[in-house]
Design a protein around this motif. Structure first.
Motif, short mmCIF file in Angstrom:
data_model
loop_
_atom_site.label_atom_id
_atom_site.label_comp_id
_atom_site.label_asym_id
_atom_site.label_seq_id
_atom_site.Cartn_x
_atom_site.Cartn_y
_atom_site.Cartn_z
N GLU A 55 2.71 41.53 -17.22
CA GLU A 55 2.84 41.01 -15.85
C GLU A 55 3.52 39.65 -15.81
O GLU A 55 4.30 39.37 -14.91
CB GLU A 55 1.46 40.90 -15.20
CG GLU A 55 0.76 42.23 -15.05
CD GLU A 55 0.88 42.83 -13.67
OE1 GLU A 55 1.92 42.64 -13.01
OE2 GLU A 55 -0.08 43.48 -13.26
N ILE A 56 3.23 38.79 -16.80
CA ILE A 56 3.79 37.43 -16.77
C ILE A 56 5.05 37.30 -17.62
O ILE A 56 5.63 36.22 -17.68
CB ILE A 56 2.75 36.38 -17.17
CG1 ILE A 56 2.23 36.62 -18.58
CG2 ILE A 56 1.61 36.35 -16.16
CD1 ILE A 56 1.26 35.57 -19.06
N ALA A 57 5.47 38.39 -18.25
CA ALA A 57 6.67 38.35 -19.09
C ALA A 57 7.91 38.01 -18.26
O ALA A 57 7.98 38.30 -17.07
CB ALA A 57 6.88 39.71 -19.77
N ALA A 58 8.87 37.40 -18.92
CA ALA A 58 10.13 37.07 -18.26
C ALA A 58 10.89 38.35 -17.96
O ALA A 58 10.72 39.37 -18.62
CB ALA A 58 10.96 36.17 -19.18
N GLY A 59 11.72 38.29 -16.96
CA GLY A 59 12.57 39.44 -16.64
C GLY A 59 12.20 40.09 -15.33
O GLY A 59 11.18 39.79 -14.73
N ASP A 60 13.06 41.00 -14.91
CA ASP A 60 12.89 41.67 -13.62
C ASP A 60 12.39 43.10 -13.74
O ASP A 60 12.16 43.76 -12.75
CB ASP A 60 14.23 41.68 -12.86
CG ASP A 60 14.71 40.28 -12.55
OD1 ASP A 60 13.87 39.41 -12.26
OD2 ASP A 60 15.94 40.07 -12.59
N GLY A 61 12.25 43.60 -14.96
CA GLY A 61 11.83 44.98 -15.15
C GLY A 61 10.39 45.22 -14.74
O GLY A 61 9.64 44.29 -14.45
N LEU A 111 -2.77 43.29 -12.04
CA LEU A 111 -3.25 42.11 -11.32
C LEU A 111 -2.82 42.15 -9.87
O LEU A 111 -1.74 42.66 -9.55
CB LEU A 111 -2.68 40.84 -11.97
CG LEU A 111 -3.08 40.56 -13.41
CD1 LEU A 111 -2.34 39.33 -13.91
CD2 LEU A 111 -4.57 40.36 -13.53
N THR A 112 -3.65 41.59 -9.01
CA THR A 112 -3.23 41.41 -7.63
C THR A 112 -2.16 40.31 -7.60
O THR A 112 -2.09 39.50 -8.54
CB THR A 112 -4.41 40.98 -6.74
OG1 THR A 112 -4.84 39.68 -7.16
CG2 THR A 112 -5.55 41.99 -6.79
N PRO A 113 -1.34 40.25 -6.57
CA PRO A 113 -0.36 39.15 -6.50
C PRO A 113 -1.02 37.77 -6.58
O PRO A 113 -0.48 36.86 -7.21
CB PRO A 113 0.32 39.37 -5.14
CG PRO A 113 0.20 40.85 -4.91
CD PRO A 113 -1.15 41.22 -5.49
N LEU A 116 -2.09 37.14 -10.21
CA LEU A 116 -0.89 36.89 -11.01
C LEU A 116 -0.40 35.46 -10.79
O LEU A 116 -0.06 34.76 -11.75
CB LEU A 116 0.19 37.91 -10.66
CG LEU A 116 1.49 37.81 -11.44
CD1 LEU A 116 1.26 37.90 -12.94
CD2 LEU A 116 2.45 38.91 -10.98
N GLN A 117 -0.40 35.00 -9.56
CA GLN A 117 0.03 33.62 -9.28
C GLN A 117 -0.93 32.62 -9.91
O GLN A 117 -0.51 31.59 -10.43
CB GLN A 117 0.16 33.38 -7.77
CG GLN A 117 0.79 32.04 -7.45
CD GLN A 117 2.16 31.88 -8.08
OE1 GLN A 117 3.03 32.72 -7.92
NE2 GLN A 117 2.38 30.80 -8.82
N GLN A 118 -2.23 32.92 -9.88
CA GLN A 118 -3.20 32.02 -10.53
C GLN A 118 -2.93 31.91 -12.02
O GLN A 118 -2.99 30.82 -12.59
CB GLN A 118 -4.63 32.53 -10.29
CG GLN A 118 -5.10 32.33 -8.87
CD GLN A 118 -6.47 32.96 -8.62
OE1 GLN A 118 -6.96 33.77 -9.41
NE2 GLN A 118 -7.09 32.58 -7.51
N TRP A 119 -2.61 33.03 -12.68
CA TRP A 119 -2.28 32.99 -14.10
C TRP A 119 -1.02 32.18 -14.35
O TRP A 119 -0.96 31.38 -15.28
CB TRP A 119 -2.11 34.41 -14.66
CG TRP A 119 -3.39 34.97 -15.16
CD1 TRP A 119 -4.19 35.89 -14.54
CD2 TRP A 119 -4.06 34.63 -16.37
NE1 TRP A 119 -5.29 36.14 -15.31
CE2 TRP A 119 -5.24 35.39 -16.43
CE3 TRP A 119 -3.76 33.75 -17.42
CZ2 TRP A 119 -6.13 35.29 -17.50
CZ3 TRP A 119 -4.65 33.67 -18.48
CH2 TRP A 119 -5.81 34.43 -18.52
#
Length: 135
Positions: A55-61, A111-113, A116-119
């Motif tokens: 979920e937190i990995a770089a990229g758009d995939g 994760l919920t949005p 995910l932002q909290q992480w």
């Protein structure tokens, strides 16, 4: 001969679209500090831990969790184990040797949005406070 650190199974989270048999190797930029090229490939024995990494990995995939097998020796990931936290509660590992894709799992916890932002916020704070990735 020593016992393995963990019998697995092992997982790797990423946004890359990979195939069974592909090898993942060190030498790519960190998902947490893009200016750092990593000397190791990282994996975990926790499916949802790999999901978080995806979920937190770089990229758009699309975030993906792969079942992987190490092709050589591996060690506890010092970024989340004894050097920073006691033991290895995340069952996170790293290796200088490639890891092989042997499958993909789809039943990991997303994760919920908001979560995910909290992480992402937490990781940004950690990077500012601690600064160093043990590479």
């Amino acid at each position: 001969m020593s016992e393995p650190l963990d019998p697995g199974p092992f997982f790797h989270g990423t946004k890359a679209d990979l195939q069974i048999g592909d090898l993942l190797t060190a030498g790519f930029r960190s998902n947490y500090r893009p200016e750092v090229v990593m000397n190791h490939i990282y994996f975990t024995a926790l499916r949802d831990g790999a999901g978080l990494a995806a979920e937190i990995a770089a990229g758009d995939g699309e975030p993906r969790v792969y079942v992987v097998e190490p092709t050589g020796s591996f060690e506890d990931d010092p970024n989340v184990t004894d050097k920073k936290f006691p033991g290895n509660p995340t069952r996170s590992y790293r290796s200088v040797h490639p890891i092989r894709i042997v499958g993909e799992v789809h039943d990991w916890t997303r994760l919920t949005p908001e979560a995910l932002q909290q992480w992402r916020d937490r990781l940004a704070t950690i990077a500012q406070e601690r600064g160093e990735i043990i590479n």
